[in-house]
Each structure stands twice: as C-alpha cells, then as structure tokens.
Design a protein around this motif. Structure first.
Motif, short mmCIF file in Angstrom:
data_model
loop_
_atom_site.label_atom_id
_atom_site.label_comp_id
_atom_site.label_asym_id
_atom_site.label_seq_id
_atom_site.Cartn_x
_atom_site.Cartn_y
_atom_site.Cartn_z
N PHE A 134 37.30 51.06 26.78
CA PHE A 134 37.38 49.94 27.51
C PHE A 134 38.74 49.33 27.04
N ALA A 135 39.45 48.83 28.12
CA ALA A 135 40.63 48.05 27.71
C ALA A 135 40.57 46.53 28.29
N ILE A 136 40.82 45.56 27.43
CA ILE A 136 40.70 44.17 28.13
C ILE A 136 41.96 43.59 27.74
N ILE A 137 42.26 42.77 28.39
CA ILE A 137 43.59 42.00 28.23
C ILE A 137 43.42 40.27 28.12
N GLY A 138 43.92 39.86 27.06
CA GLY A 138 43.80 38.61 26.56
C GLY A 138 45.18 37.94 27.01
N HIS A 139 45.34 37.18 27.95
CA HIS A 139 46.57 36.62 28.47
C HIS A 139 47.06 35.62 27.56
N LEU B 177 39.53 45.73 31.95
CA LEU B 177 38.88 44.28 32.34
C LEU B 177 40.20 43.26 32.02
N SER B 178 39.84 42.14 32.32
CA SER B 178 40.88 40.93 31.84
C SER B 178 39.91 39.85 31.48
N ASP B 179 40.51 38.65 30.73
CA ASP B 179 39.89 37.66 30.29
C ASP B 179 39.52 36.86 31.36
N ASP B 180 39.57 35.38 31.26
CA ASP B 180 39.15 34.56 32.38
C ASP B 180 40.41 34.37 33.31
N LYS B 181 41.53 35.13 33.20
CA LYS B 181 42.59 35.10 34.13
C LYS B 181 42.64 36.23 34.91
N THR B 182 43.28 36.24 36.18
CA THR B 182 43.17 37.44 37.01
C THR B 182 43.99 38.38 36.66
N LEU B 183 43.58 39.61 36.61
CA LEU B 183 44.32 40.84 36.12
C LEU B 183 45.38 41.22 37.15
N GLU B 184 46.72 41.17 36.62
CA GLU B 184 47.70 41.44 37.57
C GLU B 184 47.87 42.88 37.99
N GLU B 185 48.46 43.16 38.83
CA GLU B 185 48.59 44.63 39.53
C GLU B 185 48.95 45.39 38.22
N ILE B 186 48.61 46.55 37.90
CA ILE B 186 49.11 47.55 37.03
C ILE B 186 49.71 48.82 37.78
N ASP B 187 51.05 48.79 37.43
CA ASP B 187 51.79 50.17 38.10
C ASP B 187 51.41 51.46 37.45
N ALA B 188 50.29 51.96 37.90
CA ALA B 188 50.05 53.19 37.34
C ALA B 188 49.44 54.16 38.29
#
Length: 207
Positions: A8-13, A162-173
């Motif tokens: 799992f990878a989660i982003i905390g903006h 996944l993302s936190d409470d903010k929308t996950l931006e497009e990932i270029d992969a």
C-alpha cells in the motif's frame, strides 16, 4: 501456493515531513497525519497479530523541507500496537531525524525505514508489482462472478495506491490500473480493510 505481497502507498499532501510531530494535534498541525496513522493500523493489524505479508509506504508531502517517505514492513515490525498515538510516535521518531537520501532506505526502528523521494520513486521500486489506484469513479475492483478456487494459483504482488482527504493527482506511470470499491469516496483505512477482506476471501479481482 505462494504468499502474495500486499503493498500500500498512501500520500499525505499536507503531512509534515520534518520536525517535532504534535501528537496531540495529528489532524491539524500535523497535516492530517491522523489519516495516515489509521491507514497503517488497518493495513497491518488483525485482532491478534500483524499481517506479515504487508508493506506500506506513507508519503509526507507537507514539509518543512523536501518530500519524505517512511516504509513499514510487516514481517519486521516490533512494538506496533493498536493505538494511534503509539504508531504516530514511530513516525515522530523518523521525522525528528535528518532526511535520508532519495532511493536509499535507512532503518530507524525495527521494520520502519526512512527515505527521501515521492510516489514516483516508490512505484519505480515496486516495478514488479501490479499497481492499482483506488478511485470511486472507475471499474469495480472485483469481478461479478462467484468466488473462484485459487488454492493452487500463485497470486501477483499488488500495490494499492491511495490518498489522504485530498484528491490524488494524476500519476505519470505506465501499467497502472484504476479501480473502484464503490460509488462513495471511502476513507483510506476503510478502503484498505475492504481490500484485505476481498483478498482474504479469494474474491476474483478485476485485473
């Protein structure tokens, strides 16, 4: 049957990447670090133990300083308890130290590693894993058919993003799948719990 790794990878903006973590204000001054802590608890804990087949990387984008990653490895974790404050204390220990270079993982406490970088670095390191972004507006994660017998099938390693409470931006992969757990936007910890349930029950996934 081989044991599949669940990553799992989660982003905390806004999650703070350096300094003294305010344990009494994880949702505010810490930049919604509470979201990441709850995700960690859902990823690793069962009623009576830890899921050893799980790895999770939390991405701290909120500063001060450069972006930071902290990796938790289930098979190596020690002292990982079912209290948000205890898990936050592990994160606090890491971010109180100078940043590790990008691409180099330094073990800080058993099963907890520090590195610089962002989600692109993590996905590059997990290049052999099937990568799935969980999004409410995509195809369903599971197939609409009865449970299959996967007892003799070796499952792929899967990385859920996944993302936190903010929308996950497009990932270029390349090679990333977008899948949904339903029409409603779920909190990250709830999404992780559902993913574990589906995989534990060998529900056929829409891969």
């Amino acid at each position: 049957r081989g044991i599949e790794m669940r990553r799992f990878a989660i982003i905390g903006h806004r999650a703070m990447a350096k300094g003294k973590l305010p344990l009494n204000d994880l949702a505010g001054a810490a930049g919604r670090m509470d979201v990441l802590v709850r995700a960690l608890l859902s990823a690793f804990l069962t009623s009576h133990g830890i899921r050893e087949e799980v790895e999770m990387v939390i991405h701290l984008y909120g500063g001060p300083g450069p972006k930071r990653r902290i990796k938790f490895v289930g098979s190596e974790l020690k002292g990982f308890h079912a209290q948000e404050r205890a898990v936050a204390g592990m994160i606090a220990k890491v971010i109180s130290l100078p940043n590790s270079p990008r691409g180099i993982w330094k073990e800080i406490i058993p099963g907890v590693y520090d590195s610089g970088g962002d989600i692109k670095h993590t996905l590059a390191e997990w290049d052999q894993s099937l990568k799935i972004i969980l999004d409410a507006n995509e195809e369903s994660l599971w197939n609409d058919q009865s449970k299959l017998d996967n007892s003799n099938k070796e499952e792929p390693d899967i990385c859920f993003i996944l993302s936190d409470d903010k929308t996950l931006e497009e990932i270029d992969a390349e090679g990333i799948l977008y899948r949904s757990l339903g029409d409603s936007w779920l909190q990250g910890n709830a999404a992780i719990t559902i993913v574990h349930f589906l995989m534990d029950q060998c529900v056929p996934l829409n891969l």
